[in-house]
Design a protein around this motif. Structure first.
Motif, PDB file in Angstrom:
ATOM      1  N   ALA A  81       0.812  -1.222   0.000  1.00  0.00           N
ATOM      2  CA  ALA A  81       0.000   0.000   0.000  1.00  0.00           C
ATOM      3  C   ALA A  81       0.845   1.270   0.000  1.00  0.00           C
ATOM      4  O   ALA A  81       0.390   2.315  -0.460  1.00  0.00           O
ATOM      5  CB  ALA A  81      -0.939  -0.003   1.208  1.00  0.00           C
ATOM      6  N   ALA A  82       2.070   1.191   0.478  1.00  0.00           N
ATOM      7  CA  ALA A  82       2.908   2.379   0.597  1.00  0.00           C
ATOM      8  C   ALA A  82       3.659   2.731  -0.690  1.00  0.00           C
ATOM      9  O   ALA A  82       4.180   3.833  -0.817  1.00  0.00           O
ATOM     10  CB  ALA A  82       3.915   2.183   1.721  1.00  0.00           C
ATOM     11  N   THR A  83       3.740   1.794  -1.643  1.00  0.00           N
ATOM     12  CA  THR A  83       4.528   2.012  -2.847  1.00  0.00           C
ATOM     13  C   THR A  83       3.633   2.140  -4.068  1.00  0.00           C
ATOM     14  O   THR A  83       2.866   1.217  -4.362  1.00  0.00           O
ATOM     15  CB  THR A  83       5.513   0.837  -3.064  1.00  0.00           C
ATOM     16  OG1 THR A  83       6.266   0.639  -1.871  1.00  0.00           O
ATOM     17  CG2 THR A  83       6.455   1.113  -4.222  1.00  0.00           C
ATOM     18  N   PRO A  84       3.735   3.253  -4.793  1.00  0.00           N
ATOM     19  CA  PRO A  84       2.956   3.363  -6.037  1.00  0.00           C
ATOM     20  C   PRO A  84       3.386   2.265  -7.017  1.00  0.00           C
ATOM     21  O   PRO A  84       4.568   1.898  -7.043  1.00  0.00           O
ATOM     22  CB  PRO A  84       3.337   4.749  -6.578  1.00  0.00           C
ATOM     23  CG  PRO A  84       3.947   5.482  -5.442  1.00  0.00           C
ATOM     24  CD  PRO A  84       4.533   4.442  -4.527  1.00  0.00           C
ATOM     25  N   PRO A  85       2.479   1.747  -7.809  1.00  0.00           N
ATOM     26  CA  PRO A  85       2.829   0.668  -8.742  1.00  0.00           C
ATOM     27  C   PRO A  85       4.012   1.010  -9.645  1.00  0.00           C
ATOM     28  O   PRO A  85       4.850   0.142  -9.926  1.00  0.00           O
ATOM     29  CB  PRO A  85       1.559   0.462  -9.556  1.00  0.00           C
ATOM     30  CG  PRO A  85       0.459   0.979  -8.694  1.00  0.00           C
ATOM     31  CD  PRO A  85       1.050   2.088  -7.880  1.00  0.00           C
ATOM     32  N   GLN A  86       4.114   2.264 -10.077  1.00  0.00           N
ATOM     33  CA  GLN A  86       5.211   2.660 -10.962  1.00  0.00           C
ATOM     34  C   GLN A  86       6.570   2.629 -10.267  1.00  0.00           C
ATOM     35  O   GLN A  86       7.603   2.621 -10.926  1.00  0.00           O
ATOM     36  CB  GLN A  86       4.988   4.086 -11.507  1.00  0.00           C
ATOM     37  CG  GLN A  86       3.711   4.275 -12.243  1.00  0.00           C
ATOM     38  CD  GLN A  86       2.548   4.659 -11.340  1.00  0.00           C
ATOM     39  OE1 GLN A  86       2.541   4.416 -10.127  1.00  0.00           O
ATOM     40  NE2 GLN A  86       1.512   5.243 -11.937  1.00  0.00           N
ATOM     41  N   ALA A  87       6.570   2.621  -8.962  1.00  0.00           N
ATOM     42  CA  ALA A  87       7.817   2.648  -8.202  1.00  0.00           C
ATOM     43  C   ALA A  87       8.222   1.276  -7.669  1.00  0.00           C
ATOM     44  O   ALA A  87       9.228   1.166  -6.962  1.00  0.00           O
ATOM     45  CB  ALA A  87       7.692   3.633  -7.042  1.00  0.00           C
TER      46      ALA A  87
END
Length: 163
Positions: A81-87
């Motif tokens: 939940a803390a990491t955007p998919p692009q990252a």
């Protein structure tokens, strides 16, 4: 030491750990002239540079690799939940697939490494249609996060894979 260089090396080490901790990769092959993606369990034996997969001759990706040995493999970090998919951290490898001949030392070593990671796969080694395939990376794209990408090939890639 340059702070950017230290961060880059830390990112590379973290990405290398993905190959040890993530057991499944997306495998891209060429199927009848069109791109196709499947899922494969894999292992990178300690100190080696080729990833090992165990595949059935009945699977389309196995036939695809026999017809076109060039493949791509993608290993990604677990989404959270803390990491955007692009990252999301990820390793994309372009590789050459080679079936390992049975009754060879290379096959025996690959089998041992595969079974050490996937002991439940022992039964599939008794099936005639399964074979071990070595995926020898030729180039890699390492993404440690958003805006933190690196490309490796040749000896730098081999050294990174050996850990």
């Amino acid at each position: 030491m340059d702070e950017g260089l230290g961060e880059r090396e830390a990112g590379r080490r973290s990405l290398r750990r993905l190959l040890d901790t993530r057991a499944v990769a997306a495998l891209a092959t060429l199927h009848r002239g069109e791109p196709a993606v499947s899922m494969v369990p894999f292992v990178l034996p300690a100190g080696d540079t080729a990833l090992i997969i165990h595949v059935s001759a009945l699977a389309t990706h196995t036939r695809d690799m026999q017809e076109h040995a060039r493949v791509s493999l993608l290993v990604m970090a677990e989404p959270d939940a803390a990491t955007p998919p692009q990252a999301l951290a990820r390793v994309a490898l372009q590789a050459e697939a080679r079936t390992l001949a049975r009754d060879t030392a290379g096959h025996a070593a690959a089998r041992a490494a595969y079974l050490a990671r996937f002991p439940d796969a022992a039964v599939t080694f008794e099936l005639a249609d399964f074979r071990l395939v070595a995926l020898q990376p030729l180039a890699g794209r390492l993404v440690a996060g958003f805006g933190r990408a690196d490309a490796l090939a040749g000896e730098p890639l081999a050294a990174w894979l050996r850990g």
